[in-house]
Design an enzyme around this catalytic site. Structure first.
Site, PDB file in Angstrom:
ATOM      1  N   GLY A   1       0.864  -1.176   0.000  1.00 42.08           N
ATOM      2  CA  GLY A   1       0.000   0.000   0.000  1.00 42.08           C
ATOM      3  C   GLY A   1       0.898   1.223   0.000  1.00 42.08           C
ATOM      4  N   SER A   2       0.290   2.389   0.072  1.00 50.00           N
ATOM      5  CA  SER A   2       1.089   3.613  -0.033  1.00 50.00           C
ATOM      6  C   SER A   2       2.159   3.684   1.059  1.00 50.00           C
ATOM      7  CB  SER A   2       0.169   4.836   0.030  1.00 50.00           C
ATOM      8  OG  SER A   2      -0.726   4.715   1.125  1.00 50.00           O
TER       9      SER A   2
ATOM     10  N   GLU B   1       3.920   1.440   2.300  1.00 49.82           N
ATOM     11  CA  GLU B   1       5.030   0.484   2.129  1.00 49.82           C
ATOM     12  C   GLU B   1       5.900   0.815   0.915  1.00 49.82           C
ATOM     13  OE1 GLU B   1       1.751  -0.583   2.522  1.00 49.82           O
ATOM     14  OE2 GLU B   1       2.165  -0.602   4.677  1.00 49.82           O
TER      15      GLU B   1
ATOM     16  N   GLU C   1      -3.954 -10.610   2.525  1.00 49.33           N
ATOM     17  CA  GLU C   1      -2.889 -10.765   3.515  1.00 49.33           C
ATOM     18  C   GLU C   1      -2.958 -12.074   4.287  1.00 49.33           C
ATOM     19  OE1 GLU C   1      -4.664  -8.108   2.960  1.00 49.33           O
ATOM     20  OE2 GLU C   1      -3.320  -6.422   2.592  1.00 49.33           O
TER      21      GLU C   1
ATOM     22  N   HIS D   1       0.260  -4.105   4.706  1.00 49.13           N
ATOM     23  CA  HIS D   1      -0.178  -2.723   4.621  1.00 49.13           C
ATOM     24  C   HIS D   1      -0.907  -2.294   5.900  1.00 49.13           C
ATOM     25  CE1 HIS D   1      -1.437   1.057   3.211  1.00 49.13           C
ATOM     26  NE2 HIS D   1      -2.710   0.750   3.101  1.00 49.13           N
TER      27      HIS D   1
ATOM     28  N   HIS E   1      -8.932 -31.035  21.795  1.00 52.59           N
ATOM     29  CA  HIS E   1      -9.937 -30.291  21.031  1.00 52.59           C
ATOM     30  C   HIS E   1     -11.332 -30.617  21.575  1.00 52.59           C
ATOM     31  CE1 HIS E   1     -11.579 -29.122  16.746  1.00 52.59           C
ATOM     32  NE2 HIS E   1     -12.126 -28.441  17.729  1.00 52.59           N
TER      33      HIS E   1
ATOM     34  N   GLY F   1      -5.726 -24.808  13.932  1.00 56.56           N
ATOM     35  CA  GLY F   1      -6.994 -25.148  13.307  1.00 56.56           C
ATOM     36  C   GLY F   1      -7.633 -23.976  12.589  1.00 56.56           C
TER      37      GLY F   1
HETATM   38  N1  TZD Z   1     -13.170 -20.365  10.067  1.00 55.37           N
HETATM   39  C1  TZD Z   1     -11.846 -20.494  10.277  1.00 55.37           C
HETATM   40  C2  TZD Z   1     -10.930 -19.388   9.836  1.00 55.37           C
HETATM   41  N2  TZD Z   1     -11.317 -21.568  10.859  1.00 55.37           N
HETATM   42  C3  TZD Z   1     -12.152 -22.573  11.268  1.00 55.37           C
HETATM   43  N3  TZD Z   1     -11.584 -23.617  11.880  1.00 55.37           N
HETATM   44  C4  TZD Z   1     -13.541 -22.499  11.033  1.00 55.37           C
HETATM   45  C5  TZD Z   1     -14.008 -21.363  10.438  1.00 55.37           C
HETATM   46  C6  TZD Z   1     -14.503 -23.580  11.502  1.00 55.37           C
HETATM   47  N4  TZD Z   1     -14.361 -24.857  10.771  1.00 55.37           N
HETATM   48  C7  TZD Z   1     -13.676 -25.908  11.310  1.00 55.37           C
HETATM   49  O1  TZD Z   1     -13.099 -25.913  12.398  1.00 55.37           O
HETATM   50  S1  TZD Z   1     -13.731 -27.256  10.290  1.00 55.37           S
HETATM   51  C8  TZD Z   1     -14.637 -26.433   9.123  1.00 55.37           C
HETATM   52  C9  TZD Z   1     -14.902 -25.141   9.540  1.00 55.37           C
HETATM   53  C10 TZD Z   1     -15.667 -24.173   8.727  1.00 55.37           C
HETATM   54  C11 TZD Z   1     -15.072 -27.132   7.883  1.00 55.37           C
HETATM   55  C12 TZD Z   1     -14.015 -27.179   6.839  1.00 55.37           C
HETATM   56  O2  TZD Z   1     -14.558 -27.784   5.710  1.00 55.37           O
HETATM   57  P1  TZD Z   1     -13.695 -28.482   4.608  1.00 55.37           P
HETATM   58  O3  TZD Z   1     -13.274 -29.880   5.221  1.00 55.37           O
HETATM   59  O4  TZD Z   1     -14.572 -28.656   3.423  1.00 55.37           O
HETATM   60  O5  TZD Z   1     -12.457 -27.759   4.375  1.00 55.37           O
HETATM   61  P2  TZD Z   1     -14.194 -31.151   5.611  1.00 55.37           P
HETATM   62  O6  TZD Z   1     -13.264 -32.297   5.390  1.00 55.37           O
HETATM   63  O7  TZD Z   1     -15.400 -31.184   4.751  1.00 55.37           O
HETATM   64  O8  TZD Z   1     -14.517 -30.996   7.071  1.00 55.37           O
END
Ligand code: TZD
Ligand code: CA
Length: 528
Positions: free
Chosen positions: A25-26, A28, A47, A70, A281, A400
């Site tokens: 951006g400007s 940088e 980003e 940025h 988890h 995750g």
């Molecule tokens: N947004 C972000 C940034 N991170 C997350 N972990 C989620 C939402 C929530 N989330 C999960 O924890 S698993 C998942 C989501 C939305 C489903 C991912 O779907 P996929 O994989 O199609 O990539 P599967 O194999 O169908 O589960």
């Protein structure tokens, strides 16, 4: 005398930071103008993708990466990806352009108000130098902090009128400085540990991502062989620390209190190396340890050591600890059950079963292939089918946070031009980092992205069932044409529904030496 910009380039060069991942951006432009010829700029279009590409690049090359964002908006966009970098301990030097010093207080457009606070708590350290003359030293500090244990991301905000200021003469010392950790187990600690292992009837090793990050996989194998001990991978793995077809290998521990205690039942000494204790988890309360077990953790991260709910912890370089332990433990000759055969891959009438897909990859991909995985419902299928014999072969978002996988695959491929990188990306996950396809096309980075298209957030469907929340909306993602999106970004793409078409598409992609996307219609399955 050099200006601040030249002094900074010189410093980055000495530290091998000549690849800049960014979106400009400007604020940088004055830094980027006049980038020396031996530097390269890798443009990402969002980003989140910039940061995840840099993260994959840094992890795969086993060194730090430099990022230029940025101002506040660019930093904000990167922060989702940053959640992973903290937990993978990726050394990232993240810089952001700031408005002209004298105007920040007025909060002019693109002033990054209270810049050092913005990325917290997702960085180890952050700063905005107090004056232009302190910019090179601050960046030097950032590089050393990022690389010292526990490694991790750092953030520096630089007002753009600083770059043309003269650097102080003391700057020349910075390029010569080195810092190094000198932490290793004392002779006493080593002896205590060896004695504990000697006394144990049934020791078990639990290995984490730091083993792979520190290239200590061979040392882990030596220790496992000396002890004739079973080996598990710690829950929620972001890397693969141990060859998965070694006779000691038992699998990945489940990410729940009860599951871990159950899997480790019968062991009297649990030695955890290079992992937090533990990244659970699913909430499944219960006993943290099996009856009669003692847990000892070795980690380079004092935070990980301190926050564990049970066990003793020693903060140490884990490569050194593993090597010295492997040398010092007297060899044992305990019987190990034979390694289980890889089970036949399940099939499904509703598309390619993920187990089938992974079996096909195991059979058809090159032996030194690297996988970057972000397909959340297929972990059980993946670990049951894969044969991962080498270090530096598997990456998964460490917190995750989705949006890591696709761009990280591009970054890993950029770092490892001699190995084929395959991204295994869910049709949900792909959308968070999809713009990295453009970067792969623009710089002709020959990564292969396999999109597992099951039309849904598969892992969330499973969670909805176990949390008794199956009426939750927003769990399906039908109607996305990834082949069309990929070609829109300039990446050759194909869509397949059968095993034989997948194998042909994979062979073609492997022969091509250009980025490729293979969209595969897969059956909906559960993570375990
Ligand atoms: N947004 C972000 C940034 N991170 C997350 N972990 C989620 C939402 C929530 N989330 C999960 O924890 S698993 C998942 C989501 C939305 C489903 C991912 O779907 P996929 O994989 O199609 O990539 P599967 O194999 O169908 O589960
Ligand atoms: Ca999916």
């Amino acid at each position: 005398m050099a200006d601040v910009r030249k002094a900074t380039y010189d410093l980055l060069r000495v530290h091998g930071l000549t690849t800049i991942f960014g979106n400009p951006g400007s604020n940088e432009l004055p830094f980027l103008a006049g980038l020396p010829d031996d530097f390269r700029y890798i443009l990402g279009l969002h980003e989140g993708a910039v940061l995840a590409m840099a993260d994959g690049y840094a992890q795969a090359r086993g060194g730090a990466a430099f990022v230029n964002l940025h101002a506040a908006a660019g930093t904000g966009n990167a922060m989702g990806a940053l959640t992973n970098s903290v937990y993978s301990h990726t050394p990232l030097i993240i810089t952001a352009g700031q408005q002209v010093r004298s105007t920040i207080g007025q909060e002019v457009m693109l002033a990054n108000v209270d810049a050092p606070t913005l990325p917290k708590p997702l960085v180890k350290w952050s700063s905005e130098p107090a004056c232009a003359q302190d910019v090179p030293r601050t960046i030097s500090q950032a590089i050393h902090i990022a690389n010292l244990p526990a490694k991790g991301p750092v953030y520096v905000s630089v007002p753009y009128d600083d770059w043309e200021q003269e650097a102080p003469s003391s700057t020349r010392h910075l390029a010569e400085r080195t810092t190094a950790p000198a932490n290793s187990l004392s002779a006493d600690q080593l002896r205590t540990l060896v004695e504990a292992l000697e006394r144990a009837q049934h020791p078990v090793l639990v290995l984490g991502p730091e083993v792979d990050a520190e290239r200590a996989n061979d040392e882990a194998v030596r220790l496992a062989d000396a002890l004739c001990a079973p080996v598990w991978i710690a829950p929620s793995p972001s890397r693969c620390p141990f060859p998965t077809r070694h006779r000691s290998f038992r699998g990945v521990l489940p990410a729940a209190v009860r599951g871990v205690a159950y899997a480790l039942t019968g062991h009297d000494l649990i030695l955890v190396v290079g992992a937090p204790v533990f990244r659970y988890h699913q909430f499944a309360p219960g006993e943290h340890l099996p009856e009669g077990a003692r847990l000892i953790q070795l980690t380079s991260d004092a935070g990980e050591a301190a926050r564990a709910p049970m066990g003793d912890a020693w903060v140490t370089g884990i490569r050194d600890a593993l090597a010295r332990l492997a040398d010092a433990v007297p060899g044992r000759d305990a019987p190990l059950p034979p390694l289980a055969e890889i089970p036949p891959a399940r099939t499904s009438p509703d598309g390619i079963h993920p187990e089938q897909l992974f079996a096909l990859l195991r059979e058809s991909a090159p032996g030194d292939v690297v996988y970057v995985k972000e397909s959340t419902s297929t972990s059980g299928a993946f670990w049951s089918q894969m044969d991962l014999p080498r270090p530096n072969t598997f990456y998964f978002p460490a917190s995750g946070g989705l949006g890591f996988g696709l761009p990280a695959a591009v970054g890993v491929q950029l770092a490892l031009p001699d190995r084929q990188v395959v991204g295994l990306i869910g049709d949900g996950s792909a959308n968070y980092g999809i713009t990295a396809l453009w970067t792969a096309a623009r710089y002709d980075i020959p990564v292969i992205i396999v999109i597992l298209k099951n039309g849904t957030y598969g892992a969330l469907r499973w969670f909805a069932r176990i949390l008794d929340a199956d009426k939750a909306p927003g769990l399906d993602v039908p109607g996305i044409d990834f082949a069309a999106i990929a070609s829109g970004y300039g990446v050759a793409a194909t869509s397949v529904r059968t095993s034989s078409d997948f194998v042909s598409a994979l062979k073609e992609a492997l022969a091509g030496n250009h980025p490729a996307v293979i969209e595969v219609e897969t059956a909906v399955t559960e993570p375990e």
